[in-house]
Design an enzyme around this catalytic site. Structure first.
Site, PDB file in Angstrom:
ATOM      1  N   LYS A 215       0.869  -1.194   0.000  1.00 30.49           N
ATOM      2  CA  LYS A 215       0.000   0.000   0.000  1.00 30.49           C
ATOM      3  C   LYS A 215       0.898   1.234   0.000  1.00 30.49           C
ATOM      4  O   LYS A 215       1.386   1.677   1.031  1.00 30.49           O
ATOM      5  CB  LYS A 215      -0.907   0.027   1.240  1.00 30.49           C
ATOM      6  CG  LYS A 215      -2.052   0.992   1.070  1.00 30.49           C
ATOM      7  CD  LYS A 215      -2.302   1.920   2.236  1.00 30.49           C
ATOM      8  CE  LYS A 215      -1.454   3.119   2.358  1.00 30.49           C
ATOM      9  NZ  LYS A 215      -1.591   4.190   1.336  1.00 30.49           N
ATOM     10  N   GLU A 296       9.533   1.708  11.215  1.00 30.91           N
ATOM     11  CA  GLU A 296      10.596   2.712  11.147  1.00 30.91           C
ATOM     12  C   GLU A 296       9.907   4.063  11.141  1.00 30.91           C
ATOM     13  O   GLU A 296       9.080   4.341  10.266  1.00 30.91           O
ATOM     14  CB  GLU A 296      11.446   2.470   9.903  1.00 30.91           C
ATOM     15  CG  GLU A 296      12.048   1.062   9.975  1.00 30.91           C
ATOM     16  CD  GLU A 296      12.846   0.651   8.761  1.00 30.91           C
ATOM     17  OE1 GLU A 296      13.665   1.459   8.320  1.00 30.91           O
ATOM     18  OE2 GLU A 296      12.647  -0.473   8.268  1.00 30.91           O
ATOM     19  N   CYS A 330      13.825  11.536   7.248  1.00 30.71           N
ATOM     20  CA  CYS A 330      13.793  11.161   8.658  1.00 30.71           C
ATOM     21  C   CYS A 330      15.153  11.448   9.288  1.00 30.71           C
ATOM     22  O   CYS A 330      15.256  11.673  10.480  1.00 30.71           O
ATOM     23  CB  CYS A 330      13.418   9.700   8.807  1.00 30.71           C
ATOM     24  SG  CYS A 330      14.449   8.638   7.798  1.00 30.71           S
ATOM     25  N   GLU A 425       8.961  16.690  15.383  1.00 28.04           N
ATOM     26  CA  GLU A 425       9.428  16.517  14.005  1.00 28.04           C
ATOM     27  C   GLU A 425       8.593  17.415  13.080  1.00 28.04           C
ATOM     28  O   GLU A 425       7.381  17.256  12.985  1.00 28.04           O
ATOM     29  CB  GLU A 425       9.300  15.052  13.564  1.00 28.04           C
ATOM     30  CG  GLU A 425       9.959  14.827  12.218  1.00 28.04           C
ATOM     31  CD  GLU A 425       9.780  13.407  11.684  1.00 28.04           C
ATOM     32  OE1 GLU A 425       8.658  12.876  11.758  1.00 28.04           O
ATOM     33  OE2 GLU A 425      10.783  12.836  11.196  1.00 28.04           O
TER      34      GLU A 425
HETATM   35  P1  NDP Z   1       2.741   8.780   7.361  1.00 22.44           P
HETATM   36  O1  NDP Z   1       2.845   8.104   8.694  1.00 22.44           O
HETATM   37  O2  NDP Z   1       1.755   9.865   7.233  1.00 22.44           O
HETATM   38  O3  NDP Z   1       2.416   7.729   6.214  1.00 22.44           O
HETATM   39  C1  NDP Z   1       3.220   6.605   5.986  1.00 22.44           C
HETATM   40  C2  NDP Z   1       2.391   5.525   5.336  1.00 22.44           C
HETATM   41  O4  NDP Z   1       1.386   5.110   6.260  1.00 22.44           O
HETATM   42  C3  NDP Z   1       1.654   5.985   4.087  1.00 22.44           C
HETATM   43  O5  NDP Z   1       1.611   4.929   3.160  1.00 22.44           O
HETATM   44  C4  NDP Z   1       0.269   6.283   4.618  1.00 22.44           C
HETATM   45  O6  NDP Z   1      -0.742   6.184   3.651  1.00 22.44           O
HETATM   46  C5  NDP Z   1       0.124   5.174   5.637  1.00 22.44           C
HETATM   47  N1  NDP Z   1      -0.898   5.421   6.642  1.00 22.44           N
HETATM   48  C6  NDP Z   1      -1.408   6.607   7.064  1.00 22.44           C
HETATM   49  N2  NDP Z   1      -2.342   6.390   8.013  1.00 22.44           N
HETATM   50  C7  NDP Z   1      -2.420   5.051   8.193  1.00 22.44           C
HETATM   51  C8  NDP Z   1      -3.194   4.217   9.046  1.00 22.44           C
HETATM   52  N3  NDP Z   1      -4.066   4.707   9.915  1.00 22.44           N
HETATM   53  N4  NDP Z   1      -3.010   2.885   8.962  1.00 22.44           N
HETATM   54  C9  NDP Z   1      -2.104   2.363   8.100  1.00 22.44           C
HETATM   55  N5  NDP Z   1      -1.362   3.107   7.267  1.00 22.44           N
HETATM   56  C10 NDP Z   1      -1.510   4.436   7.318  1.00 22.44           C
HETATM   57  O7  NDP Z   1       4.221   9.286   7.015  1.00 22.44           O
HETATM   58  P2  NDP Z   1       4.703  10.063   5.734  1.00 22.44           P
HETATM   59  O8  NDP Z   1       4.376   9.303   4.509  1.00 22.44           O
HETATM   60  O9  NDP Z   1       4.286  11.479   5.842  1.00 22.44           O
HETATM   61  O10 NDP Z   1       6.299   9.959   5.906  1.00 22.44           O
HETATM   62  C11 NDP Z   1       7.029  10.824   6.694  1.00 22.44           C
HETATM   63  C12 NDP Z   1       7.389  10.171   8.019  1.00 22.44           C
HETATM   64  O11 NDP Z   1       8.144   8.996   7.776  1.00 22.44           O
HETATM   65  C13 NDP Z   1       8.285  11.055   8.868  1.00 22.44           C
HETATM   66  O12 NDP Z   1       7.849  10.978  10.199  1.00 22.44           O
HETATM   67  C14 NDP Z   1       9.655  10.417   8.720  1.00 22.44           C
HETATM   68  O13 NDP Z   1      10.535  10.666   9.787  1.00 22.44           O
HETATM   69  C15 NDP Z   1       9.297   8.966   8.610  1.00 22.44           C
HETATM   70  N6  NDP Z   1      10.357   8.208   7.981  1.00 22.44           N
HETATM   71  C16 NDP Z   1      11.110   7.364   8.746  1.00 22.44           C
HETATM   72  C17 NDP Z   1      12.177   6.677   8.198  1.00 22.44           C
HETATM   73  C18 NDP Z   1      13.001   5.728   9.019  1.00 22.44           C
HETATM   74  O14 NDP Z   1      13.770   4.967   8.442  1.00 22.44           O
HETATM   75  N7  NDP Z   1      12.882   5.714  10.337  1.00 22.44           N
HETATM   76  C19 NDP Z   1      12.543   6.859   6.796  1.00 22.44           C
HETATM   77  C20 NDP Z   1      11.673   7.748   6.065  1.00 22.44           C
HETATM   78  C21 NDP Z   1      10.627   8.401   6.652  1.00 22.44           C
HETATM   79  P3  NDP Z   1      -1.425   7.518   3.047  1.00 22.44           P
HETATM   80  O15 NDP Z   1      -0.338   8.202   2.296  1.00 22.44           O
HETATM   81  O16 NDP Z   1      -2.505   6.970   2.190  1.00 22.44           O
HETATM   82  O17 NDP Z   1      -1.925   8.327   4.197  1.00 22.44           O
END
Ligand code: NDP
Length: 525
Positions: A215, A296, A330, A425
């Site tokens: 997804k 992560e 991140c 963040e």
């Molecule tokens: P989100 O948490 O908003 O979304 C991540 C994924 O989760 C998307 O595919 C999103 O789908 C999905 N999602 C959202 N809500 C739900 C839910 N209730 N249940 C299941 N899946 C859900 O993060 P971002 O995409 O905005 O990414 C940025 C974040 O990722 C930052 O906090 C960053 O630090 C972190 N990150 C961490 C990394 C690491 O290695 N630790 C590396 C890269 C990023 P949809 O888009 O449809 O909402």
């Protein structure tokens, strides 16, 4: 298939090497990237299906992925999956029952083939990323290079894991240990490394013998679609990776709670990660295992500078860490912690370097920063800039302009370590600069957040470097270099505390998270 197995086995014996990034100062590379951008422009605005069990499904409503540089330009229309379709995708991933019997070297062979195809489509995939998430050319290309690295690295790792594993042998028995897959996984990547993280989590899942419901993030489905095309073109069997687009908040729960889902591989924000962790901990009707959650999450990473450091290099590192890809990493160094004796000097250098950064049209090779990903991000980040103006002294940037989501690289000085902009963040181009009394104080401030992902220290004092190795509590610690830019294999990546479940993507431990070990012993006659 015998040929694929043989070729994967011999390629796996060659040492892994990171894919070099493209040198865009070379005219032929600039030309190739320009042409790919033109090609992608001609392909904008089409409609894309779900892929469930190999079937392409376009029924139902769609949502648009748009160009954040120009929000009225549609990248593509993607199918909005329903909760029922999420269930169907999980059922299709029951292809696990056959996929798990495919030999490990053959599975690795699919990753090598995908890596080769991605190398061929390099400029094209870079171009999609430039359009879909507003990456600059080098940022987009580094993302694709990392995706290739994950494929190459995990293919080799799978062959290693499928080999003989060390166990103690006793006289009376023959013993072995094998790694077997878990089952069906829900793979939920973020948009900020739309190629690397999506490809990394998906390929780690299926090379180990699992099947996947992928997804993608709703702001970057096109990059995931490009990967699905590659998987189709290399002949990956139907149902091994299913493609389910739609809002995470609508279909996320249905996936996570599905009793047939055995694991969740998620990268994203702290709040969504915590929710997944909680939901995954509950057993659902018909579920016969504990779900594994590989999470992560976010970071509030620091670049620390002491008085012995090369101050120019430190200022360069601070600016690159804070503003690369608009601070939407991140690993972004969103806090600069500078000791008092050199604070003013380093701050001045950071301001000057920040003011020289270019913000604008990422289809041009010379642009350093593009837009932030969408309107929500824009509102959130500009909200934090307003908070920052109360919490510190705005010394660079602060503005934003449209019609795309462009925000100036922003530096806020004299920030208290416990201020909101020093703790939360922001995920945008906003740097909080914090003054520390001395090195001890700087270390304390660096560790004083709920995250623990990356951290840098600029210092020439070897004793302090040794101390930081012990005390700086982050998953990825760097000395005298920026906090971003982890390389697969070189810097296995992942953080502590609220940054996630301490996993290490691109490291030798990573594939173990997608397997379970079975110990087998036979009594000797
Ligand atoms: P989100 O948490 O908003 O979304 C991540 C994924 O989760 C998307 O595919 C999103 O789908 C999905 N999602 C959202 N809500 C739900 C839910 N209730 N249940 C299941 N899946 C859900 O993060 P971002 O995409 O905005 O990414 C940025 C974040 O990722 C930052 O906090 C960053 O630090 C972190 N990150 C961490 C990394 C690491 O290695 N630790 C590396 C890269 C990023 P949809 O888009 O449809 O909402």
């Amino acid at each position: 298939m015998a040929k694929m197995i043989e070729s994967a086995a011999s390629r796996a014996q060659t040492p892994f090497k990171n894919e070099p990034v493209i040198d865009f100062t070379k005219p032929e590379n600039r030309q190739a990237q320009m042409e790919a951008l033109e090609q992608v422009k001609r392909e904008l605005g089409q409609t894309y299906p779900l892929i469930i069990g190999g079937k392409k499904i376009t029924s139902g409503s769609t949502f648009a992925s748009v160009n954040p540089s120009q929000p009225d330009q549609v990248i593509g229309y993607f199918t909005r999956a329903t909760v029922e379709q999420a269930g169907e995708a999980v059922k299709a991933a029951a292809a696990f029952e056959t996929w798990k019997h495919v030999p490990a070297k053959e599975r690795a062979g699919y990753l090598f083939s995908a890596a080769d195809l991605l190398k061929q489509r390099r400029f094209y995939v870079d171009a999609w990323m430039i359009y879909e998430v507003g990456k600059s050319w080098p940022e987009a290309d580094a993302d694709t290079a990392e995706a290739i690295d994950f494929l190459e690295f995990y293919a080799r790792e799978m062959v290693r894991l499928a080999g003989e594993q060390p166990v103690v042998h006793i006289e009376s028995e023959d013993s072995e240990l094998v790694y077997i897959p878990l089952g069906v996984g829900a793979v939920i990547p973020p948009w900020n490394f739309p190629a690397a993280i999506m490809v990394g989590m998906t390929s780690a899942s299926f090379v180990t013998g699992n099947t996947v419901v992928l997804k993608p993030a709703s702001t970057s489905p096109m990059i995931a679609w490009q990967f699905m095309r590659i998987l189709e073109d290399i002949g990956l069997p139907a149902g091994v990776v299913n493609f389910l687009t739609g809002s995470g908040s609508t279909i996320g729960d249905a996936l996570i709670e599905h009793p047939l889902v055995r694991f969740i591989a998620f990268t994203g924000s702290r709040d969504v990660g915590l929710r997944i962790n909680e939901l995954a901990a509950k057993p659902y009707k018909g579920q016969i295992w504990l779900k594994r959650a590989i999470l992560e999450m976010g970071g509030k990473d620091a670049v620390v500078v002491d008085e012995t450091a090369d101050l120019d290099a430190a200022a360069d590192g601070i600016v690159a860490s804070a503003f690369g890809f608009q601070g939407q990493k991140c690993s972004a160094g969103s806090r600069a912690i500078i000791v008092e004796p050199v604070y003013d000097q380093v701050l001045q250098k950071v301001i000057e370097k920040t003011k020289r950064l270019t913000v604008g049209d990422v289809t041009k090779p010379e642009t350093y920063m593009g837009p932030v990903v969408d309107e929500n991000a824009m509102k959130k980040i500009t909200g934090y800039i307003e908070i920052g103006k109360q919490e510190g002294r705005l010394v660079a940037g602060g503005g934003h302009h449209g019609p795309g989501y462009f925000i100036e690289p922003t530096v806020i000085a004299d920030v208290d370590p416990h201020a909101r902009i020093a703790q939360e963040e922001i995920f945008g181009p906003v740097l909080a600069v914090i003054k520390a009394k001395d090195f001890d104080d700087a270390m304390h401030i660096a560790n004083d957040t709920e995250y623990g992902l990356t951290g840098s220290l600029y210092s020439r004092d070897q004793q302090r470097i040794e101390r930081a190795k012990e005390e700086y509590h982050v998953g990825n610690l760097y000395f005298n270099r920026k906090s971003t830019g982890a390389l697969v294999g070189v810097h296995p990546f992942g953080g502590f505390n609220m940054s996630g479940t301490d996993s290490k993507a691109g490291g030798r431990d990573y594939l173990l998270l997608f397997t379970q070990a079975k110990a087998i012993s036979a009594k000797k006659a």
